[in-house]
Design an enzyme around this catalytic site. Structure first.
Site, mmCIF file in Angstrom:
data_model
loop_
_atom_site.group_PDB
_atom_site.id
_atom_site.type_symbol
_atom_site.label_atom_id
_atom_site.label_comp_id
_atom_site.label_asym_id
_atom_site.label_seq_id
_atom_site.Cartn_x
_atom_site.Cartn_y
_atom_site.Cartn_z
ATOM 1 N N GLU A 386 39.334 39.085 29.572
ATOM 2 C CA GLU A 386 38.651 40.089 30.394
ATOM 3 C C GLU A 386 37.445 39.389 31.009
ATOM 4 O OE1 GLU A 386 39.091 43.556 31.388
ATOM 5 O OE2 GLU A 386 37.584 42.614 32.651
ATOM 6 N N HIS A 453 45.417 42.112 35.198
ATOM 7 C CA HIS A 453 44.951 43.487 35.442
ATOM 8 C C HIS A 453 43.811 43.465 36.451
ATOM 9 C CE1 HIS A 453 46.992 46.192 32.406
ATOM 10 N NE2 HIS A 453 47.663 45.056 32.450
ATOM 11 N N GLU A 478 46.623 53.532 30.773
ATOM 12 C CA GLU A 478 45.251 53.696 30.283
ATOM 13 C C GLU A 478 44.588 54.969 30.817
ATOM 14 O OE1 GLU A 478 42.899 50.365 31.610
ATOM 15 O OE2 GLU A 478 43.365 50.710 33.701
HETATM 16 C C1 NOJ Z 1 41.383 47.407 32.138
HETATM 17 C C2 NOJ Z 1 42.799 47.005 31.845
HETATM 18 O O1 NOJ Z 1 43.674 47.618 32.762
HETATM 19 C C3 NOJ Z 1 43.116 47.393 30.427
HETATM 20 O O2 NOJ Z 1 44.469 47.129 30.131
HETATM 21 C C4 NOJ Z 1 42.191 46.665 29.489
HETATM 22 O O3 NOJ Z 1 42.414 47.119 28.180
HETATM 23 C C5 NOJ Z 1 40.722 46.944 29.847
HETATM 24 N N1 NOJ Z 1 40.468 46.715 31.229
HETATM 25 C C6 NOJ Z 1 39.793 46.066 29.055
HETATM 26 O O4 NOJ Z 1 40.033 44.722 29.336
HETATM 27 CA CA CA Z 2 43.066 48.779 34.880
#
Ligand code: NOJ
Ligand code: CA
Length: 690
Positions: A386, A453, A478
């Site tokens: 991330e 993502h 999500e």
């Molecule tokens: C957004 C992503 O789409 C999701 O899958 C992820 O868990 C969160 N960001 C945190 O990285």
């Molecule tokens: Ca996302």
């Protein structure tokens, strides 16, 4: 490949159903139009660019020569909805020059399933080109209905709109619509989708309504019965902070392909390979066995619900103990891999300028022990990067991060860009397109596959770099955890729009649809203002299974926390599911209404059908089962079908978890009757019996 030269400026698809004409007016302005079945589909539409420093990229052009060629080949990809792909087109390359010594080739390719065109500019005696606007328009002749998300240069995680074409102000691509053509006094439907292919060094394009139509480009032969005009959309490029659009430190540039997929059936758009065909062949060499489709589970959903945390502390999800529990579950359930989010340092400053460390695991995540344990169980680990949008921090660590990751034994990384970019860049501008490209190339050098993502939208790069496997780029699962959620129609929009561009990591498969066990938990934290505290999944359970087939991803996740799968009979579908398909066909469907898609993986077939908020019955002839004939020496095969469908009393809103499992012996002569509840679906595994 055959080729000849002439001054004709018309080209048609191999089956002659689509015809494109290129024109130049007295002032050297360029335009094109497209006919489908002999009637105008795209009216005269503008071409060209505007640039800084007085560069004239739009007019005073003259044709130097026009070259025609054709190609008909098949090529193979190492993974994909279809492993064998036919690339069959007629090409027209119009070579032009203007009085300002600007050379341009307009390259048009016409396939039976649509068109692509691109600009190849070369400017004499210059070392920098700065584009300020793209003039391309798509002047859709007739009105119709469209399905799209709004244009945004920051996010694709938006809800779909079904709108008359002439009520769309702006839209992101793939922009899907239905209009009509007329042939022999008959009106025929045309489904089409505007997008782009091979976006490698350019800003992304969206569409905006062209404010005032240029009289010069209006055709005069509008038939009386077709007076209801469609809309003319102009390309809008994602800008740099200073509002310029693209910068090239050289004397030439090639644009991405501007594409229109065209079919007389909505599912024809899904079955089209146009976007892949307009990308360059694979550049990776040698043994590519490190690139392989996988099913995975992950320490993930618990964080979105708020019962676990990314950050180290009481609720930390990615602990050594939890990791081993997930690895055991994967090993016991025929699942290839496990994703761990929240494994590394940097989550503590979430929301601010993130400075993640991609080579430093949290103290309670013993990565060496976890990798050792995973290896003994033959389970892969999916790493997580991330970035929080801080691409400067990421690029500073890129090389080391990927080397370190590979050395640990990790072959696949999920990346994320949840947050604004530094220096006021937007997510979809050229600056970030270059960043994503750099990450794909770096990962490829280290033999690592990617699941991105908050990505740039897919444009078929997976053909050239098959390690770029899947990505998000739309509202995924999500959103159900902390917002009003994705409505039932969402999953029957995605296949006809976002997924036309490429695979999506939607992460289907949440079985605990109402989250009753977590909603009232004191551990649950409010996420943001969207979080009503009563979020849920807006489908039935059977539709969750169907989405594993429908929402194609070579890395396919079962999204829920594993405790919700333990002992659940319906989870057998995911145990049996094989994400490494080699043939697919969208059988039936209408955007936003319903869809049925079948995929073959080895000897097994997987069928997924889903509906919007309406209950629906469909009939699926099983003739596709005969495409296995060669594998069983021409014999008619008999299959055991395991059918996971909505219970008779199921309804996405009131009774989402009612489902049934039936077994049946079937062959390619049979027809399957599928009954879907409101917001429901059906998933079927076919296994050969003889
Ligand atoms: C957004 C992503 O789409 C999701 O899958 C992820 O868990 C969160 N960001 C945190 O990285
Ligand atoms: Ca996302």
């Amino acid at each position: 490949m055959s080729s000849c030269t002439s001054h004709k400026t018309e080209v048609s698809s191999p089956n002659n159903n689509i015809r494109l004409a290129f024109n130049i007016d007295d002032e050297g302005f360029m335009s094109y139009n497209i006919k489908v079945n002999d009637s105008i589909f795209i009216d005269d539409s503008q071409l060209g660019f505007e640039a800084k420093d007085g560069l004239n990229l739009s007019n005073s052009f003259e044709i130097i020569k026009t070259e025609f060629s054709s190609k008909d080949e098949t090529w193979e990809q190492i993974w994909g909805e279809n492993k064998i792909i036919r690339n069959h087109y007629n090409e027209m390359a119009v070579h032009l020059a203007n009085i300002d010594s600007i050379y341009l080739t307009m390259r048009f390719r016409l396939f039976d399933d649509g068109i692509g065109f691109r600009y190849e500019y070369c400017v004499k005696d210059i070392d920098k080109i700065i584009l300020t606007d793209e003039l391309t328009t798509f002047n859709i002749r007739n009105n119709g209905v469209s399905w799209s998300i709004p244009a945004s240069f920051e996010t694709y995680e938006l809800l779909y709109r079904t709108l008359p074409l002439n009520e769309v102000d702006n839209a992101n691509t793939p922009f899907t619509f239905k209009t009509q053509s007329r042939r022999d006094a008959e009106t025929q439907s045309i489904y089409a989708s505007i997008h782009e292919a091979a976006l490698t060094d350019f800003p992304e394009m969206t569409l905006g309504l062209r404010p005032a139509k240029d009289e010069r480009l209006k055709t005069k032969d509008i038939e009386e019965k077709f007076k209801v005009q469609g809309s003319e959309f102009k390309v809008q490029l994602a800008p740099y902070p200073d509002k310029t659009k693209a910068i090239f430190e050289k004397d030439n540039f090639i644009s991405p392909w501007r594409t229109i997929q065209i079919s007389d059936k909505a599912v024809g758009l899904i079955n089209s390979n146009l976007i892949l065909n307009l990308n360059e062949p694979c550049v990776l060499e040698g043994d590519l066995s490190w690139i392989r489709p996988m099913k995975y589970v992950g320490v993930w959903w618990g964080m979105h619900l708020g019962v676990e945390s990314w950050v180290m502390g009481d609720r930390h999800g990615a602990t050594t103990e939890n990791a081993k529990r997930y690895i055991d579950f994967a090993a016991d359930n025929n699942i290839d891999a496990v994703l761990f989010e929240g494994w590394n340092e940097g989550w503590d400053s979430w929301g601010g300028r993130q400075n993640f460390d991609f080579t430093k695991a949290y103290a309670d995540f013993d990565i060496d022990e976890i990798m050792r344990y995973a290896k003994t169980k033959n389970v892969e680990v999916i790493g997580h990067h991330e970035t929080g949008g801080n691409i400067i921090n990421y690029e500073n660590q890129l090389e080391d991060a990927y080397r370190w990751t590979k050395e640990k034994g990790i072959n696949c990384v999920k990346t994320g860009y949840a947050g604004g970019l530094p220096d006021f860049h937007n997510h979809h501008g050229q600056h970030n397109v270059r960043h994503y490209r750099k990450v794909v190339e770096t990962a490829a050098r280290h033999h690592i596959t990617l699941d991105v993502h908050e990505p740039i939208k897919p444009t078929g790069i997976r053909r050239t770099y098959p390690n770029m496997m899947t990505r998000e780029g739309a509202r995924g699962m999500e959103w159900n955890a902390w917002s009003e959620g994705n409505p039932p129609e969402h999953h029957v929009m995605l296949p006809f729009s976002r997924l036309l561009a490429g695979p999506m990591d939607y992460t289907p498969g949440t079985f605990d649809i109402l989250f009753d066990n977590t909603r009232n938990s004191p551990l649950r934290k409010k996420w943001n203002d969207n979080d009503k505290g009563n979020s849920r999944v807006n489908t039935t359970l059977a539709k969750q299974l169907a989405n594993w087939v429908i929402l194609y991803s070579p890395l396919q996740m079962a999204s829920d926390m594993i405790e919700h799968y333990e002992g659940h009979p319906a989870f057998q579908f995911f145990r049996d599911f094989n994400p490494d398909c080699d043939w697919s066909e969208a059988l039936q469907g209408e955007p936003g209404e319903y869809v049925a898609i079948v995929r073959r993986a080895g000897e097994d077939f997987f069928l997924g059908a889903a509906t919007n908020g309406e209950a629906r019955e469909i009939e699926i002839p099983l003739s596709f089962l005969s495409c296995q004939l060669s594998a069983v020496s021409g014999q008619q095969s008999v299959y055991e079908a395991t059918i996971y469908s909505d219970g008779d009393d199921a309804h996405w809103e009131t009774n989402p978890t009612s489902y049934k499992i039936e077994k049946m012996t079937v062959s390619s002569n049979d027809t399957l009757f599928i009954k879907m509840a409101a917001g429901g679906g059906c998933a079927v595994v076919f296994k050969i019996e003889n």
